[in-house]
Design an enzyme around this catalytic site. Structure first.
Site, PDB file in Angstrom:
ATOM      1  N   ASN A   1      -1.200   5.299   3.142  1.00 29.70           N
ATOM      2  CA  ASN A   1      -1.368   6.018   1.884  1.00 29.70           C
ATOM      3  C   ASN A   1      -2.565   6.959   2.003  1.00 29.70           C
ATOM      4  O   ASN A   1      -3.633   6.554   2.443  1.00 29.70           O
ATOM      5  CB  ASN A   1      -1.596   4.970   0.765  1.00 29.70           C
TER       6      ASN A   1
ATOM      7  N   SER B   1       0.828  -1.190   0.000  1.00 25.80           N
ATOM      8  CA  SER B   1       0.000   0.000   0.000  1.00 25.80           C
ATOM      9  C   SER B   1       0.876   1.260   0.000  1.00 25.80           C
ATOM     10  O   SER B   1       1.790   1.378   0.814  1.00 25.80           O
ATOM     11  CB  SER B   1      -0.884  -0.034   1.248  1.00 25.80           C
ATOM     12  N   GLY B   2       0.592   2.162  -0.909  1.00 20.80           N
ATOM     13  CA  GLY B   2       1.337   3.410  -0.975  1.00 20.80           C
ATOM     14  C   GLY B   2       2.580   3.348  -1.836  1.00 20.80           C
ATOM     15  O   GLY B   2       3.334   4.314  -1.938  1.00 20.80           O
TER      16      GLY B   2
ATOM     17  N   GLY C   1      -2.379  -3.547  -2.122  1.00 24.96           N
ATOM     18  CA  GLY C   1      -1.083  -4.186  -1.880  1.00 24.96           C
ATOM     19  C   GLY C   1      -1.005  -4.824  -0.504  1.00 24.96           C
ATOM     20  O   GLY C   1      -1.875  -4.612   0.357  1.00 24.96           O
TER      21      GLY C   1
ATOM     22  N   SER D   1      -5.436   5.565  -0.485  1.00 22.43           N
ATOM     23  CA  SER D   1      -5.306   4.110  -0.557  1.00 22.43           C
ATOM     24  C   SER D   1      -6.547   3.474  -1.179  1.00 22.43           C
ATOM     25  O   SER D   1      -7.674   3.803  -0.803  1.00 22.43           O
ATOM     26  CB  SER D   1      -5.079   3.572   0.849  1.00 22.43           C
ATOM     27  N   SER D   2      -6.298   2.597  -2.152  1.00 23.86           N
ATOM     28  CA  SER D   2      -7.427   1.905  -2.783  1.00 23.86           C
ATOM     29  C   SER D   2      -7.944   0.868  -1.804  1.00 23.86           C
ATOM     30  O   SER D   2      -7.195   0.009  -1.360  1.00 23.86           O
ATOM     31  CB  SER D   2      -6.973   1.204  -4.058  1.00 23.86           C
TER      32      SER D   2
ATOM     33  N   THR E   1      -1.592   2.549  -7.928  1.00 25.19           N
ATOM     34  CA  THR E   1      -2.700   3.263  -8.558  1.00 25.19           C
ATOM     35  C   THR E   1      -2.180   4.365  -9.481  1.00 25.19           C
ATOM     36  O   THR E   1      -2.693   4.552 -10.585  1.00 25.19           O
ATOM     37  CB  THR E   1      -3.629   3.840  -7.466  1.00 25.19           C
TER      38      THR E   1
ATOM     39  N   GLU F   1      -0.467  -5.568   3.147  1.00 26.30           N
ATOM     40  CA  GLU F   1      -0.707  -4.582   4.210  1.00 26.30           C
ATOM     41  C   GLU F   1      -0.405  -5.161   5.587  1.00 26.30           C
ATOM     42  O   GLU F   1      -0.866  -6.247   5.905  1.00 26.30           O
ATOM     43  CB  GLU F   1      -2.190  -4.186   4.173  1.00 26.30           C
TER      44      GLU F   1
HETATM   45  N1  LIG Z   1       5.069   8.087 -10.021  1.00 24.57           N
HETATM   46  C1  LIG Z   1       4.755   8.873  -9.020  1.00 24.57           C
HETATM   47  N2  LIG Z   1       5.108  10.159  -9.035  1.00 24.57           N
HETATM   48  C2  LIG Z   1       4.803  10.980  -8.041  1.00 24.57           C
HETATM   49  N3  LIG Z   1       4.128  10.594  -6.941  1.00 24.57           N
HETATM   50  C3  LIG Z   1       3.727   9.319  -6.849  1.00 24.57           C
HETATM   51  C4  LIG Z   1       4.008   8.381  -7.872  1.00 24.57           C
HETATM   52  N4  LIG Z   1       3.517   7.205  -7.506  1.00 24.57           N
HETATM   53  C5  LIG Z   1       2.925   7.386  -6.310  1.00 24.57           C
HETATM   54  N5  LIG Z   1       3.053   8.659  -5.903  1.00 24.57           N
HETATM   55  C6  LIG Z   1       2.581   9.238  -4.644  1.00 24.57           C
HETATM   56  O1  LIG Z   1       2.328   8.191  -3.756  1.00 24.57           O
HETATM   57  C7  LIG Z   1       0.955   8.167  -3.369  1.00 24.57           C
HETATM   58  C8  LIG Z   1       0.485   6.743  -3.226  1.00 24.57           C
HETATM   59  O2  LIG Z   1       0.472   6.143  -4.479  1.00 24.57           O
HETATM   60  P1  LIG Z   1      -0.645   5.102  -4.899  1.00 24.57           P
HETATM   61  O3  LIG Z   1      -0.461   4.850  -6.317  1.00 24.57           O
HETATM   62  O4  LIG Z   1      -1.971   5.550  -4.465  1.00 24.57           O
HETATM   63  O5  LIG Z   1      -0.213   3.855  -4.059  1.00 24.57           O
HETATM   64  P2  LIG Z   1      -0.863   2.418  -4.039  1.00 24.57           P
HETATM   65  O6  LIG Z   1      -1.945   2.403  -5.045  1.00 24.57           O
HETATM   66  O7  LIG Z   1       0.256   1.516  -4.380  1.00 24.57           O
HETATM   67  O8  LIG Z   1      -1.331   2.230  -2.698  1.00 24.57           O
HETATM   68  C9  LIG Z   1       0.225   8.920  -4.439  1.00 24.57           C
HETATM   69  O9  LIG Z   1      -0.914   9.522  -3.910  1.00 24.57           O
HETATM   70  C10 LIG Z   1       1.260   9.946  -4.857  1.00 24.57           C
HETATM   71  O10 LIG Z   1       1.245  11.035  -3.989  1.00 24.57           O
HETATM   72 MG   LIG Z   2      -3.892   2.082  -4.839  1.00 23.20          MG
END
Ligand SMILES: Nc1ncnc2c1ncn2[C@@H]1O[C@H](COP(=O)(O)OP(=O)(O)O)[C@@H](O)[C@H]1O
Ligand SMILES: [Mg+2]
Length: 1038
Positions: free
Chosen positions: A197, A147-148, A425, A200-201, A152, A427
């Site tokens: 996060n 997660s984070g 992811g 977080s999804s 996404t 957790e």
């Molecule tokens: N490629 C990226 N560039 C900039 N910030 C990112 C990137 N990937 C993730 N982040 C930051 O990290 C946070 C969490 O990412 P997210 O994709 O929601 O994580 P996950 O889906 O894996 O839990 C996003 O809200 C963003 O702020």
């Molecule tokens: Mg996500």
């Protein structure tokens, strides 16, 4: 000279502007141009010293985790967040916006070979897209990580890449918009701030993007997995409910909030205060609200649907605020404000709802009884309703989005698919519950799939290329998957059993059952079963699973309830009667009559995961492995412990070992040759033969040892990175010299174009000369043939017509006729006529006559009556005088006149004397006396019957033509006059011309003689011999 222009791109690579014909001169080469040109070339691979390796397989010390992490760190510090392990993309969350997702970047990755550009999520997207297009196989991109870690975000980047780079039409644009806009809507309803996060999804998402035969995205379909519904009613400290609640309260218009009975403060709502964290600095709920509102419209929600959807969201908040009071045994609702709102918003009867929220319907002995709920039961019934309403609405929302993304064109049913999996992811929290258990089980499954597919594909590749495969040991997490999902023996089966069995089943009996059943499993521990050390960090209500990604303690509290996911029947009945259109779709009447107990949550989840695995297995997978650099969501912080942990459980080292066990590097022949061909004179600038031979020639030239590489069917496999590096270094050196050449080449570019033009014209000239020469030779051949035939024909010319002479004879005839045509006589007097060949003599004679007749005929046709008369007279004159009178020829051109004297020249008396007799010709004459030859002027008049000599008014003599004998006369116009006399007297044949001397009778036997002599002047006189001497000028005869 043309100017050398370069384009600088932030990542440090430089692309030359395309040449005249659009070709790129040099990939991957860096050219710094100024007045003095310094050229430096750099490929991403050779930049390895500064920013590590862009592909971990190129790490020399590939078994060292430290080296692995060091490489990640180096690159992370340089904002290079992407690195490959072969075809797997490792991505480290930068927690800051990097300028690497622009349209320019998208363009650079479009259609470019995976390895020719630096690692990027776009490269993965493009590679999948191209594989789908070229191989026609459905693809999927699996994004995993805790997660984070950025899953996404990665999936959104991929979607954006397709939306921007794929071909579009108006209809496709709508689909693209909807695909993109589905994200903010689903995130609003399915994402929440957690400790890990801020966005977080809380649901799993698998999305198919459908592409038509042109490669345009034409539709989509989303499958959602297990939404974390418990969040609706409860949040851990520091966490929030789903975003939509805060967005609505912060962003909703006054009017809307009034209609919904909401206040603009999250603190007013029980469901929003549990985590004590209504505000998050990284989230702007108000602006997000606007985005979501707009997205709903793009997806195709009308105003009524939006209103009904928001009615449900508001209802959940109102439900949360329903307070119970009353006695211990039977709960009642203390305030009816919420019920009023709920009744209106849900479209249900308020009192029925109130009763359903405080009672439970039981059937005893065939009778329905309403049994009151105690406070605790009532609260959980209320929460169950909230979760059910929210959860089902979320599913309805996904369906609604699917309907809007559906590919509707029936004429082209076939489409290709790229699937995007962005699922929760792995957790680990302080307190982990049923949800974490499900989420981590899901991640085990995905890890298993990853292991299977990466190993399988690696193995398949070696097989396909005919290379011996050396198996590698790796941790297979199947054992953990089995622990969770095995029939009868697995944790889910045991949980279901406890949920379904009669009697007093509880979360604790479930824990005991686990201990009894799977207690001996190496990946399972409980407080009771643990050793002393572990026992210290475990609660009595917990069981621990040793996941592939680490140990997680799960608290069994709530497991049974959450797995049962039950909603009291009377609450269901209320919802079935709702007037809200969305809810009537969510709560189906049939559900009430269905006696069969629905599957438990865990079983449903297990089944849906099994289906997901099937979907993924049927597609060509690509992997994105996301890593989270620190737990505090901070940019630039590289927490080595945390990262090492992820590297470990993501199995990245194993992945690398598997990849390296065979060969560190592999490339298709054409790619390898294209990149390194400049290193061997035989392959530079182009290799003409088979690709495999080209590569073989090249690597032999480079001095590769046999154990260093293998040639497969379509690829070269290089075992050690150092071999490749040596090659790269050689290329680097080569490129330096090439750069100088490039500059020179550029200078000479226009010259070259000129030269090319010249070459073309030379080729054209040569070609034309060839044509001319051919034509000349042909003409010569023809001429020789003609001559040969001619000579033969000439030899045989006197023979009968035969093949040998026919050409000649025809030619002779033809040339005679052509010559005749050119030389026909111009007039009747022209007697010339070409000499005919023997064969045409007769024909020639006929032609000549014809020609003459034709000329005469056309001459006669042109003659006027006067001229005809003139000619007739001349004919007579000719008969009379031709060859008889010396000066006749001179007289021929002189035209005869009709008369020499007109009426006024003749005395009227003479005319009168003539009476009716018509005068035909008159001429002045000189009469010489017979005796003395005295000249006397007279007029000679000719009539139809006689010739008359007149002297002034008297007719001196009339001579009948019949009696006309000899009259000596001398007068002008002799020939004309005599001709006229002959005509009038019709005595043409009776006229004799005597040129010497004429004898005549001078009365009574006396004879007179006239002597004619030629002379220079006319002279008529009596000569001494008594003759009349006439001297007449010859040339001027009359
Ligand atoms: N490629 C990226 N560039 C900039 N910030 C990112 C990137 N990937 C993730 N982040 C930051 O990290 C946070 C969490 O990412 P997210 O994709 O929601 O994580 P996950 O889906 O894996 O839990 C996003 O809200 C963003 O702020
Ligand atoms: Mg996500």
């Amino acid at each position: 000279m043309m100017e050398l222009k370069i384009q600088l791109i932030p990542t440090g690579e430089i692309i030359l502007p395309p040449g005249k014909n659009g070709e790129n001169f040099c990939h991957n080469c860096k050219v710094v141009a100024s007045d003095g040109v310094r050229a430096m070339m750099e490929s991403a691979l050779t930049a390895r010293d500064r920013v590590g390796v862009q592909d971990f397989v190129l790490l020399e010390n590939y078994t060292s985790e430290a080296a692995f992490i060091e490489n990640l760190r180096k690159r992370f510090k340089e904002n290079l967040i992407y690195t490959y392990i072969g075809s797997v993309l490792v991505s480290v969350n930068p927690y800051k916006d990097l300028e690497i997702y622009t349209k320019n970047h998208m363009e650079r990755y479009r259609g470019v070979n995976f390895y020719e550009v630096s690692p990027h999520i776009y490269a993965v997207a493009d590679n999948s897209y191209r594989s789908m297009r070229t191989e026609g196989k459905d693809q999927c991109i699996l994004i995993s990580g805790e997660s984070g870690a950025g899953k996404t975000e990665a999936s959104k980047k991929i979607l954006q890449y397709y939306a921007i780079t794929c071909p579009a039409s108006e209809q496709v644009q709508t689909v693209k918009d909807r695909l993109l806009q589905s994200n903010p809507v689903l995130e609003a309803f399915g994402n929440a701030k957690t400790l890990r996060n801020d966005n977080s999804s809380r649901f799993g998402k698998y999305m198919d993007i459908q592409f038509d035969f042109k490669g345009a995205p034409v539709g989509g379909h989303i499958i959602n997995y297990l939404l974390e519904k418990s969040r609706v009613v409860h949040q851990n400290h520091g966490e929030r409910n789903f975003h939509i609640f805060y967005q609505l309260i912060e962003g909703g218009e006054e009017d809307l909030l009034r209609r919904l009975g909401l206040e603009r403060s999250p603190l007013q709502y029980q469901y929003l205060v549990k985590g004590n964290c209504p505000k998050v600095s990284s989230i702007n709920d108000r602006s997000d609200w606007k985005v979501v509102r707009k997205a709903l419209t793009v997806i195709g929600f009308n105003e009524d649907e939006v209103e009904e959807l928001l009615n449900i969201i508001a209802s959940v908040l109102h439900l949360g605020n329903v307070q119970y009071g009353g006695e211990e045994g039977s709960a009642c609702i203390t305030s009816d404000t919420q019920i009023k709102y709920l009744a209106r918003l849900l479209g249900v009867n308020g009192s029925v709802l109130t009763e359903a929220l405080t009672h439970k319907k039981i059937i005893a002995k065939g009778e329905e009884l309403m049994s009151p709920l105690n406070l605790e039961q009532a609260s959980s019934a209320r929460d169950a309703l909230s979760k059910a309403v929210y959860g089902r609405t979320f599913t309805w929302l996904v369906n609604k989005i699917n309907a809007s993304l559906a590919y509707t064109d029936d004429s082209h049913k076939h489409y290709s698919v790229i699937g995007l999996l962005d699922i929760y992811g792995f957790e680990v929290f302080q307190h982990n519950s049923f949800e974490q258990f499900c989420i981590n089980y899901c991640n085990e499954k995905l890890q298993q799939l990853f292991i299977e597919l990466t190993l399988k594909s690696e193995q398949e590749e070696y097989e396909a290329e005919g290379i011996t495969w050396e198996p590698v040991q790796y941790f297979n997490n199947k054992i953990i998957c089995d622990l969770v999902e095995e029939k009868f023996k697995g944790i889910i089966s045991i949980l279901d059993e406890e949920c379904l069995r009669p009697g007093d089943a509880s979360d604790f009996t479930f824990l005991e059952k686990l201990e009894d059943t799977v207690g001996g499993h190496p990946h399972f521990v409980t407080h009771k079963l643990a050793d002393g050390k572990t026992r210290k960090v475990m609660g009595r209500e917990e069981f621990r699973l040793l996941h592939y990604a680490g140990e997680v303690n799960y608290n069994v509290n709530g497991f049974l309830d959450k797995n049962n996911d039950l909603l009291f029947r009377n609450l269901k009945e209320v919802m079935v009667m709702s007037e809200n259109n969305i809810l009537t779709q969510c709560f189906d009447r049939e559900e009430l009559s269905d006696k069969k107990r629905p599957d438990t949550a865990a079983t449903q989840f297990k089944a849906s995961l099994a289906k997901l695995m099937e979907i993924l297995m049927s597609k060509e997978p690509s992997y994105v492995r996301c890593i989270k650099p620190n737990d505090s969501k901070q940019a630039g912080r590289f927490d080595e412990v945390l990262i090492r942990h992820q590297v470990k459980y993501l199995g990245l080292m194993e992945n690398l070992r598997v990849r390296r066990a065979g060969f560190a590097y592999r490339r298709r022949y054409e790619v390898f040759l294209q990149r390194y061909k400049s290193l061997c004179p035989d392959t530079w600038p182009n290799w003409q033969g088979k690709l495999a031979d080209g590569v073989s020639t090249l690597v032999k030239h480079l001095g590769y040892k046999p154990e260093e590489y293998k040639l497969g069917r379509s690829k070269i496999f290089i075992r050690f990175p150092k071999t490749l590096f040596a090659t790269e270094d050689a290329l680097e050196t080569r490129k330096h010299s090439l750069a100088t050449k490039l500059q020179a080449g550029w200078k000479g570019y226009s010259q070259k174009s000129l030269f090319v033009g010249l070459k073309v014209s030379i080729a054209v000239q040569a070609w034309w000369r060839g044509i001319l020469a051919k034509r000349r030779a042909q003409r010569r051949r023809q001429a020789a043939n003609t001559i040969r035939r001619f000579v033969k024909g000439f030899i045989y010319r006197h023979k009968e017509r035969c093949p040998e002479n026919e050409y000649f004879l025809d030619y002779v005839r033809y040339s005679f006729l052509m010559n005749l045509r050119r030389n026909l006589p111009k007039n009747v007097l022209d007697k010339s006529w070409p000499t005919p060949p023997a064969a045409l003599k007769e024909a020639s004679e006929h032609l000549r006559k014809l020609c003459m007749q034709n000329m005469v005929w056309s001459y006669c046709k042109k003659i006027s009556p006067e001229w005809k008369h003139q000619m007739e007279q001349k004919m007579i004159a000719s008969e009379l005088f031709k060859d008889k009178k010396d000066n006749y020829p001179q007289s021929v051109p002189k035209l005869f006149v009709s008369t020499r004297l007109n009426g006024e020249d003749i005395n009227p008396k003479v005319l009168q004397a003539l009476g009716s007799e018509k005068m035909k010709y008159a001429v002045p004459v000189t009469k010489y006396d017979r005796k003395g030859y005295k000249p006397r002027p007279r007029q000679l008049l000719l009539t139809g019957s006689s010739a008359i000599i007149a002297e002034e008014g008297k007719l001196k003599q009339r001579i009948d033509y019949g009696a006309l004998k000899v009259t000596v006369v001398e007068f002008d116009h002799v020939i004309e006059t005599l001709t006229k006399i002959a005509i009038c007297a019709e005595k043409i044949n009776n006229i004799n011309i005597n040129q010497g001397s004429i004898k005549f009778t001078v009365g009574q036997g006396k004879e007179g003689i006239i002597d004619f002599t030629p002379g220079s002047e006319l002279l008529v006189a009596k000569a001494k011999n008594g003759h009349l001497s006439v001297t007449a000028p010859r040339l001027n005869s009359r």
